[in-house]
Enzyme design. Sequence first.
Site: not given
Ligand code: FMN
Lengths: 434, 422
Positions: B197, B132, B339, B380, B71, B43, B130, B170
Site C-alpha cells: 500500500n 492505508c 561518447c 559513471c 494522496n 476501491k 490493512f 494487503k
Molecule cells: C488516490 C489513491 C487512492 C488509493 N486508495 C486505496 C484504497 O482505497 N484501498 C487500497 O487498498 N489502496 C489504495 N491506494 C493504494 C493503491 O492501491 C496502491 O497500493 C498504491 O498506490 C501503490 O501502487 P502504485 O504505485 O501503482 O500506485 C490508493 C492509492 C491512491 C493513489
Amino acid sequence: MTRDPLSPDRTEVVFADAKPAYTPAQAVIEAERCHQCHDAPCVAACPTAIDIPGFIRRIATGNARGAAGTIFASNVLGMSCARVCPVEVLCVGRCVYHEQGLPPIAIGRLQRYATDAAFAAGWTFFQRAPETGRTVALIGAGPASLACAHRLSVLGHRCVILEKRPLPGGLNTTGVAPHKMRADRALAEVDWVLSVGGIEVRTGVEVTDPEALEREYDAVFVGVGLGEDACLGVPGEDLPGIFGAVDFIERLKLGTVSLAGVGSAAVIGGGNTAVDAVRELRTLGVPRVRLVYRGGESAMSGYAHEWDVAKKEGAEAVWNAVPVAFEGDGAVRRIRCAVTRDRRPVPGEEFFVEADRVLLAIGQAKLGEIFGRLPGISLDRGRVVVDADGFTGRRGWYAGGDCANGGKEVVNAAAEGRRAADAIHRHLQGGRDA
Amino acid sequence: MPGPLTKKVPTPNPFWLASAPPTNSGDQVKRAFDAGWGGAVWKALGQPIQNVSSRFGSTNYFAGRHVGFNNIELITDRPLEANFREIAEVKRLYPKNAVIASLMVESRAEWRDIIRRAIDAGADGLELNFGCPHGMCERGMGSAVGQEPKVNEEITSWAVDYSTVPVLVKLTPNVSDIVPHGLAAKRGGAHGVSLINTIKSVIGVDIDRFVPLPRVGDLATNGGYCGAAVKPIALHMVAALARHPDFRLPLSGIGGIATWRDAVEFMLLGSGTVQVCTEVMLRGYGIVGDLIEGLTEYMRTHGFQRLDDFVGRAVPAFREWGELDLNYEVVAKIDATTCIGCQRCLVACMDGAHQCIHPDPSGSRVPVVDESECVGCNLCQIVCPVDGCVTMEQVANGYAPATWREHEAAGVLLRPKKGSHG
Ligand SMILES: Cc1cc2nc3c(=O)[nH]c(=O)nc-3n(C[C@H](O)[C@H](O)[C@H](O)COP(=O)(O)O)c2cc1C
Ligand SMILES: Cc1cc2nc3c(=O)[nH]c(=O)nc-3n(C[C@H](O)[C@H](O)[C@H](O)COP(=O)(O)OP(=O)(O)OC[C@H]3O[C@@H](n4cnc5c(N)ncnc54)[C@H](O)[C@@H]3O)c2cc1C
Ligand code: SF4
C-alpha cells in the site's frame, strides 16, 4: 515472388536519407517526450488513424514489436508511410507541442524505427481467416491495391493483382523521392505485404478490357493511380532535353539518368512533383535549377516545408511565368515565357529562361476512361467516382487511391484501399451492395 | 515457490487494477476490462466516509514529471449498495475477469456482514485493506491494523472463517520489517498477500504559503506515497517475503508499476499477479495493451510457456550482504566511439566516487578511466546519458571467490582494496 533485381548502379542510390534512422536509445528518448494525449490530434490527422500515442508508449517501454503491431493494425503500409508521409502537414503538424512552442514529436521517425525493427526481425502480425473461396482482382500494384489486397487476404479472400509495370509498388517504387525512400525499400514492403499469403501479383499485365475481369472474379478493385505526365501543348515541346517529371523520376529511381553537361535546368509546375524534381536535380549536381510557376510562391500547391528545403539546397524560382514555347537548335536551350497575372498569361509580356534540361510537372493524366465505359461507373474529369466506402456504383466494382481521389498521398491510398476491402468483404458476404 | 493466486482466482492475465480511484465504479471497471485488464481490486469498501477536496500531490525530478505521487483520499465515498450492485453487474458481464472486493471495517460483526455482502455480489476474492496510512489509521483501521501483527492475524482469521472465496491481505509498507506482518497474515489463514500500500509521506511544501502539500485550505496532513518512485521499496518487501522459508504464500505485487518491464521485475521476485494504480491514474486504462504485449514478448524470447516458469526466478539470487563475493571485480570502460563528451561521468567520479576518471591529456573530450583505482561502483555508468557508452567489465584478478564470512572464519584471501586508499 521472384523478380529481376534492381540495378545496384541506379541513379537513386546516391541519395542519402533525409531523416535518418534512430538508434534504439534515440528512439526511446524521443518517445519519452510524447505527452500521450487522449483523443490525440495526431491520430485525427492520420488518414489511417494509427494509434500514435499507443505505439510511441510501446517504444518508450522497449516493446518495439508491440509498437509495430499497433501501427500495422491500422496501416499495413506503415513502413513506407513512416518515410514518405508529409508528416509536417499530417500527424506532426497537429502535435500539441506546437501549442507549447516546442519542437513536435518526430512521429515519422519513431514509426520508421518500429516498422524497420519489425522488418529486420521478421515479426509477423497477421493470421488469415479461413478461405472464403472468393477471389478479387485488383488493377495496379500500388499502395491502394496492396492495402486493399492485404486486408482482403486477412479476411480470407484470395487476391490477384494485375500490374502493367515490371515491378510492383506503384509510385512508392517508381516516384517517391529517393531521399525519403528508395525503390528497394518499396519492394521489401511489397514482399512483406505478400507474406501474409493468398495474394498473387502478376506483373507486366496491363488491363485493357476491364469487363472481362467480371467473368473471372468475384469483385474488382481499381487502383490504377494516375497516368502519363501532362503536356503544355506549346511549340517545341518535343525537343530533346524535355521530359515529363514523373517519367524522369522513374528513370532515376530504377535506371540511370545522365545530367552531364547540364548547366541549367527548369522544372515547370508548382506542385509536390515539381518540388521533388527540383531537389533531385540539385542533389544530382545540376548547378542552376529553377522552378517556373504560373503563380506566386504563396499560391504553389507544393508543401512549403519541402520548398523551404529546396531553397536551402540552392533552388531558385521564376514566379508568375508560363512557357509559351521551347526553343533550341537540336535540343532545348531556352524557354520563352509569358508573364502571368492571376495565373493567366499577359499578352505581349514575354521573357526567356535559359535551360538545357526541362522537366514538366504540371500534372498527370487520369486513367478512369476505360472504366467509365462500364455502365454504373461514372467519371469526374477522368477520376473514378466512388462513395465513402470506395464503391463505384457498379455491382462488385470498387476503387481507391489516386485514380479515385485525383492524386493525394500514399497514406490516403492505404486508407482508401483498406476501407474498400472492408466494403468488398461485406459485399462478398452478401451485405449492403450485394 | 507457491503457485500464483491466479490458480485460485481465475484471471485472463496477471494484470490487475489496484484498489484505488480507477476501480471506483462499475462503469470504470467495465471500461478497464474492455481495455484488457485481467482483474480489478475494487476501491476499498467500508462504512461511509467523507473525503476532503484537494487530495493528490505529485513530485517531479527535472524533466521527470510525477516520478512520485501521493494522496490523502480515504476509502470509497459511494454508498455500499451501489458498489455491490455494480460488482454484481460487472461479474455478470465479465465472468472471466477477476473482481476482488477490497474491504476495511472495524468490528467483527461488520467484517462478517461486509464479507457476506461482497460474496453475495459475486466477488471472486477479498482483499483486506490493512494498509492505508492516512485518515483511516487514525480511526484504528488500515495501517493501524497492518502495523500490529496480532490484530492483523486476528482479523484475517475472522475473514477467512467468514469467506468462501480466497482472502488476500494487503500489507502496509509503513513498518521496519515486512516479514512479521506477512507471517501474521499467513497464521491468520490468508490465501495470499498483496503489497505494498502507500508509504507515509509529505509530497512537498507550498513555499510561499508555508503549508505542506496537498493543501486543504490552510492545513495539510501526511499522505500515502506511490508511483514509480516507490517501486524499489515494494520490490524489496515482495522479495523479503518471497524468500522467507516460512512464508510461501502467493504474492500480488504493487507499487510503481508503469511498464511491462516493471511487472516482470515484480514477477521475477515472486509476484504471481501485479496491481497498478498510479500509472493508470496518470495515463488511463490503455497502458494494459503494452503490459500484456511486453510480457508476452518477454516470455517468448526466454522460451517461458507459463508464468510459473519464471515467477520467483530471481528470488534465489536475493541474499544477505554477507553472502556476496568480495573478490568479484568490475571496472568502468568508456566507449570513445559513442561518447558525446559531456563529462558527467568525470565529475560524478571526482566528486561523488573515487577520483579515477580524468580528462584525456591529449585534449579529447572523452575522459579516461584509471582502472587501477576504479572500485567499480557503477556511478559513471548511471550518470552517462548515452546507452551502452560506459560499460562495467569484469576483471580476471585471479582471486578465488570469497565472502566476508569466509574471510573472517577461514581467512580466505581478499583482493587488494582500490580507490584512493593512500
Ligand atoms: C488516490 C489513491 C487512492 C488509493 N486508495 C486505496 C484504497 O482505497 N484501498 C487500497 O487498498 N489502496 C489504495 N491506494 C493504494 C493503491 O492501491 C496502491 O497500493 C498504491 O498506490 C501503490 O501502487 P502504485 O504505485 O501503482 O500506485 C490508493 C492509492 C491512491 C493513489
Ligand atoms: C513524383 C511523385 C512523388 C510523390 N511523393 C510522395 C511522397 O513523398 N509521399 C506521399 O505520401 N505520396 C507521394 N506521392 C503520391 C503517391 O505516390 C500516390 O498518392 C500513391 O502512390 C497512390 O497510390 P495508388 O495505389 O493509388 O497509385 P500508384 O502508386 O500510382 O499505383 C498504380 C499502379 O497501377 C498500375 N497501373 C495503371 N494502369 C494499369 C492498368 N491498366 N493495368 C495494370 N496496372 C495498371 C501502375 O503501373 C501503378 O503501378 C508522389 C507522387 C509522385 C508522382
Ligand atoms: S481530475 Fe477531474 S475531478 Fe479531479 S480536479 Fe480535475 S476535473 Fe476535478
